[in-house]
Every structure is written in C-alpha cells, then in structure tokens.
Design an enzyme around this catalytic site. Sequence first.
Site, PDB file in Angstrom:
ATOM      1  NE  ARG A  21      -2.947  -1.396  -0.817  1.00 29.54           N
ATOM      2  CZ  ARG A  21      -3.008  -2.645  -1.303  1.00 29.54           C
ATOM      3  NH1 ARG A  21      -3.201  -3.671  -0.527  1.00 29.54           N
ATOM      4  NH2 ARG A  21      -2.899  -2.863  -2.591  1.00 29.54           N
ATOM      5  CG  ASN A  37      22.364  12.620  -7.918  1.00 30.38           C
ATOM      6  OD1 ASN A  37      21.656  12.252  -8.857  1.00 30.38           O
ATOM      7  ND2 ASN A  37      23.675  12.676  -8.011  1.00 30.38           N
ATOM      8  CG  HIS A  40      24.241  20.055  -5.824  1.00 23.68           C
ATOM      9  ND1 HIS A  40      24.125  19.543  -4.558  1.00 23.68           N
ATOM     10  CD2 HIS A  40      24.855  19.096  -6.557  1.00 23.68           C
ATOM     11  CE1 HIS A  40      24.660  18.327  -4.523  1.00 23.68           C
ATOM     12  NE2 HIS A  40      25.109  18.036  -5.724  1.00 23.68           N
ATOM     13  CG  PHE A  52      14.708 -10.331 -11.461  1.00 21.99           C
ATOM     14  CD1 PHE A  52      14.753 -11.475 -12.254  1.00 21.99           C
ATOM     15  CD2 PHE A  52      13.842  -9.301 -11.833  1.00 21.99           C
ATOM     16  CE1 PHE A  52      13.951 -11.583 -13.389  1.00 21.99           C
ATOM     17  CE2 PHE A  52      13.048  -9.403 -12.966  1.00 21.99           C
ATOM     18  CZ  PHE A  52      13.101 -10.549 -13.739  1.00 21.99           C
TER      19      PHE A  52
END
Length: 332
Positions: free
Chosen positions: A23, A151, A164, A306
């Site tokens: 959820r 980022n 930044h 994976f």
Amino acid sequence: MSELRYNIVTREWVIIATERAKRPKDFLKAAKEKKILPEYKQDCPFCPGNESKTPGETLRLGDEKNWKVRSVYNLFGALSPKDKPQRENNGIYLSMHGFGNHEVIIEHPCHNTMIPLMSNEEVEDIIRAYKNRYVSMQDDEGIEAIIIFKNHGPSAGTSLEHPHSQLVATPIVPPQIRSRVSAAMGYFDSTGYCVFCKTLEEELKAKSRIVFETDKFVSFMPYASNVPFMTWIFPRRHVPSFSGISDGEIKDLAINLKSTLQKLYFGLDNPDFNYTIRSMPVKEGGTEYLHWYLSIIPRLTQPAGFELGSGMFINTALPEESAEFLRQVKSH
Ligand SMILES: [Zn+2]
Ligand SMILES: [Zn+2]
C-alpha cells in the site's frame, strides 16, 4: 497473480507484483531519520561567501552579491572541455579522451532548502539556469548529448547537502538515449505518431495515473513504472529538445515540478529521489518523433540481483494506486 506490463516509450517490460504489492503508506517506512540542516554552513563550498571555493563560474542569476542561482564547473568533473573528442583503438578495444562537460547548478543560496519549499519564482530560476547551460553547450563541436539531473538524499547518490543539480555533456550518445530514439522512431514508422504525444493523450483519457495537471505540463505515473512512485512530467506541446522550452513553459513547469515534488515530500516524508531531464541527442532537433520530458525516480526500493541480471524491474506498487495516493496529498 502478478502482471507484466510493457513500456512503449522505453520498450522495457516490468513485473508488477500485485500479490506482494504494498500500500502507498507502506513506503513511508522506507523513509529514514532525517537530519535537521542549518540554513548556512561555513565550510560548505556552495554557501554564499565561499564563491572562491568553486572556481570556473559559468552563470550567476540575481545580482553580484545576492545571487539566486549559480552554475560552476564541477571540481571533480567526470568529463572536461579541455580534452578532445578523439577515439582510440587498443587492439580490439576502443577508448576516448575524457572530453565533455560537467557543471554543478547551485539552486539556491540557502543551505537547507529544496524545491518543494521554494517560491515559484525561485524554481523558475533553476529551470532558466538549466536552459541557459543546455543551450550554451549544445552547439559545441563534439557534444552529442546533455543530461541534466538531480540527486536528492544519500540513496540517490548525493555527496553534498546544499541543494544542487548537475549537467553532464557527453561526446557520445549514451546507449539508453540511443535506445529511446530507436523506440520512438519505430513507433513513428509504424503508426505515424509521436509515442510521447500518444502516451499523453492516453493518460489524459484514462485519468487513473495522473498526478497533477497544469496548463502546459502533465505529471503522471507511467503505465509500466519500473519503481514505486516513478513519475513523468510531459510537456503538452510537442518539442523534441529541452532547449526548446519557452518562457511560458518555464513558469508552468516550475509550478508543476514544485507541486509534484511537494506531493512526494509531504506524502512520503521527504523521500530520497533522482530526477532527470530526458532530452534527445543534441544534434537531432526538430524531429516529429522525439519529445523531451522530466522523469522523477523516488529511491524507495533498491534494485537487486534480478534487476541487475535482467535489466527488468519488479515493481511492488501499482501505479494507479500510487497516483491516487499522491493526488490526495495537498500541494501549496
Ligand atoms: Zn551550503
Ligand atoms: Zn510529441
């Protein structure tokens, strides 16, 4: 039962693990303890007063003393304009000099703010700086692609707290961009339409994955989202390159980006995230099949074996449910 979904923009399949689907609120647990940051930090190279610690300023918005946004060369840039875009063969191997460009865009003088907490005008200035730097580099000889990205937070790979973004110009077309171009071309060849315009049309009809709409932009979760809460912001107008963004669109994108990030900030308690502006190879402007957009990737899960082994993702959130959850979160 799980479901495999195909992303017509990226040509990637994703497994939507509906059986172990979480959820939206479950992702709050992924949010870690947040540090309280000061407004100003004496030893931060991006804080006002320390401008001499960032040599090579390329842009300053605002006045000399009270700047709003600055862009500077990255001190430890991955690529440098001083080199040459020259390829070299070493036996069967191929290499190239580290030619290109790497700049940092300091988004705000304040050390502890971020886009969801800024005024619309401040966000506009950041986007204006993106455009300025993009346009100034796109015609440089040897530059093939320009990637603007942000980022936010440690799991998104940030090394400096001060808000930044970065811009990297590369001397080759990165494989992911090349593969998007070929997917878009393929779609255009078989249908006669831009895959991005068509996707937008479909999303506006379906409504279930829409997060936020403004006059000129739509933010929504892709039908085949790789990761939980992945959000795309598409311009409604067909423009291949980010350099084509108009002043009216800059103002509108500031509202859309800020509101979408606010929904994540308030709804999921300031999660780490990356965003990137996906523009097409710089020398391929003006096409009917390429269309720039902005992609937000919250870092709520970690890619595992994976994903590494297949390039295919398992998404444990339903895009429709996540979008519904974010629609309910108020933005200001
Ligand atoms: Zn700072
Ligand atoms: Zn289009």
